[in-house]
Write a protein that holds these residues in place. Structure first.
Motif, PDB file in Angstrom:
ATOM      1  N   LEU A  34      -4.070  -6.110  53.458  1.00  0.00           N
ATOM      2  CA  LEU A  34      -4.757  -7.287  53.984  1.00  0.00           C
ATOM      3  C   LEU A  34      -5.919  -6.947  54.913  1.00  0.00           C
ATOM      4  N   LYS A  36      -9.297  -6.137  56.589  1.00  0.00           N
ATOM      5  CA  LYS A  36     -10.673  -6.394  56.162  1.00  0.00           C
ATOM      6  C   LYS A  36     -11.454  -5.110  55.892  1.00  0.00           C
ATOM      7  N   ASN A 162      -4.956 -11.906  63.894  1.00  0.00           N
ATOM      8  CA  ASN A 162      -5.661 -13.160  63.621  1.00  0.00           C
ATOM      9  C   ASN A 162      -7.102 -12.945  63.169  1.00  0.00           C
ATOM     10  N   SER A 163      -7.696 -11.808  63.562  1.00  0.00           N
ATOM     11  CA  SER A 163      -9.122 -11.597  63.297  1.00  0.00           C
ATOM     12  C   SER A 163      -9.416 -10.644  62.136  1.00  0.00           C
ATOM     13  N   ASN A 164      -8.533  -9.679  61.886  1.00  0.00           N
ATOM     14  CA  ASN A 164      -8.890  -8.570  61.001  1.00  0.00           C
ATOM     15  C   ASN A 164      -8.158  -8.544  59.660  1.00  0.00           C
ATOM     16  N   GLN A 166      -7.209 -10.483  55.930  1.00  0.00           N
ATOM     17  CA  GLN A 166      -7.570 -11.506  54.961  1.00  0.00           C
ATOM     18  C   GLN A 166      -7.005 -11.107  53.600  1.00  0.00           C
ATOM     19  N   LYS A 167      -6.692 -12.092  52.797  1.00  0.00           N
ATOM     20  CA  LYS A 167      -6.253 -11.824  51.437  1.00  0.00           C
ATOM     21  C   LYS A 167      -7.495 -11.744  50.563  1.00  0.00           C
ATOM     22  N   SER A 168      -7.692 -10.602  49.934  1.00  0.00           N
ATOM     23  CA  SER A 168      -8.914 -10.360  49.187  1.00  0.00           C
ATOM     24  C   SER A 168      -8.595  -9.790  47.804  1.00  0.00           C
ATOM     25  N   THR A 171      -6.483  -6.809  48.195  1.00  0.00           N
ATOM     26  CA  THR A 171      -5.061  -7.104  48.414  1.00  0.00           C
ATOM     27  C   THR A 171      -4.345  -7.228  47.083  1.00  0.00           C
ATOM     28  N   ARG A 201       2.167 -13.492  60.607  1.00  0.00           N
ATOM     29  CA  ARG A 201       0.795 -13.630  60.090  1.00  0.00           C
ATOM     30  C   ARG A 201       0.642 -12.907  58.749  1.00  0.00           C
ATOM     31  N   LEU A 205      -0.032 -14.744  54.995  1.00  0.00           N
ATOM     32  CA  LEU A 205      -1.187 -14.426  54.157  1.00  0.00           C
ATOM     33  C   LEU A 205      -0.767 -13.927  52.775  1.00  0.00           C
TER      34      LEU A 205
END
Length: 252
Positions: A34, A36, A162-164, A166-168, A171, A201, A205
């Motif tokens: 996850l 970034k 919370n900041s770093n 993401q599901k991309s 991932t 978190r 995600l």
């Protein structure tokens, strides 16, 4: 002889059992996917080609630091920094400091979470000791804006989560590679093990369920530990090529 981590340290206890290290490895493999900055791990092509081996090498580096004399451990840390520097030069870009901190934060979190799952709750001073060990690693690597104590780390960790993350596309691909290299059954066991130690978190995600069907088996597994037959259970679940390496992790 002076060691990077004292011989009676809780950190050595945590990193001295193969099953605890496997949970550290499993949890980190979920969160890695996850991050970034995971594209950096795709840059050389080695991660998607051998995701288990590449993540296991990160664990191996950490264990070398934990169990080595101080000067050897410092050399390992310096080598880690140099390897990343080589990748930066090839890509003509710089890995952000927060990405390095994320890896350190994962090692802290999963060290604590995995030990508490399989052993007992850690005292606050023991958690501080875990934090302090990996703080020294980050400090040696020249990382900036590191939290100065465990309580500060808790806040920084929450901010990073919370900041770093993401599901991309990375991932999805990385989990696809996990399944390809592990096979369907071992992959399902990995996911269920991840649920037991990942933060909320990360779970959210990844759209993982809140509960793991492995959880009822944890007390049973603890009994196999006491009977010293746990390895026979674990070895049957591991890919053949990693069995001896993982067995060698058991030093306590």
């Amino acid at each position: 002889m002076s060691f990077f981590v004292k011989q009676n340290s809780i950190v050595r206890t945590i990193w001295g059992r193969h099953d605890t290290v496997l949970f550290i490895f499993g949890g980190a493999s979920a969160e890695f996917a996850l991050n970034k900055a995971v594209d950096w791990l795709y840059f050389t092509g080695r991660l998607p080609a051998d995701p288990i081996g590449r993540l296991f090498s990160t664990v191996t580096y950490a264990r070398k630091i934990v169990f080595s004399p101080e000067q050897v451990a410092l050399q390992v840390i310096d080598r880690m920094r140099a390897i990343h520097g080589e990748v930066e030069n090839k890509r003509n870009a710089t890995i952000p400091d927060w990405a390095y901190r994320d890896v350190l934060f994962m090692l802290i979190h999963y060290s604590i979470a995995s030990f508490e799952l399989l052993e007992r709750k850690l005292a606050e001073d023991e958690k501080e000791e875990v934090f302090r060990t990996f703080y020294r690693v980050g400090d040696r690597m020249g990382l900036k804006e590191l939290p100065l104590n465990y309580n500060d780390w808790l806040n920084a960790r929450e901010q990073h989560l919370n900041s770093n993350l993401q599901k991309s596309k990375y991932t999805k691909d990385l989990f696809k590679q996990y399944k390809k290299h592990l096979g369907p059954l071992r992959y399902q066991i990995l996911v269920q093990a991840q649920i037991l130690v990942i933060p909320e978190r990360v779970r959210s995600l990844l759209n993982f369920k809140r509960s793991s069907w492995l959880k009822p088996f944890v007390p049973v597994y603890k009994i196999t530990r006491k009977l010293k037959i746990d390895w026979y259970l674990i070895s049957g679940l591991l890919p053949t090529q990693y069995r001896e390496e993982i067995k060698a992790l058991n030093v306590v």
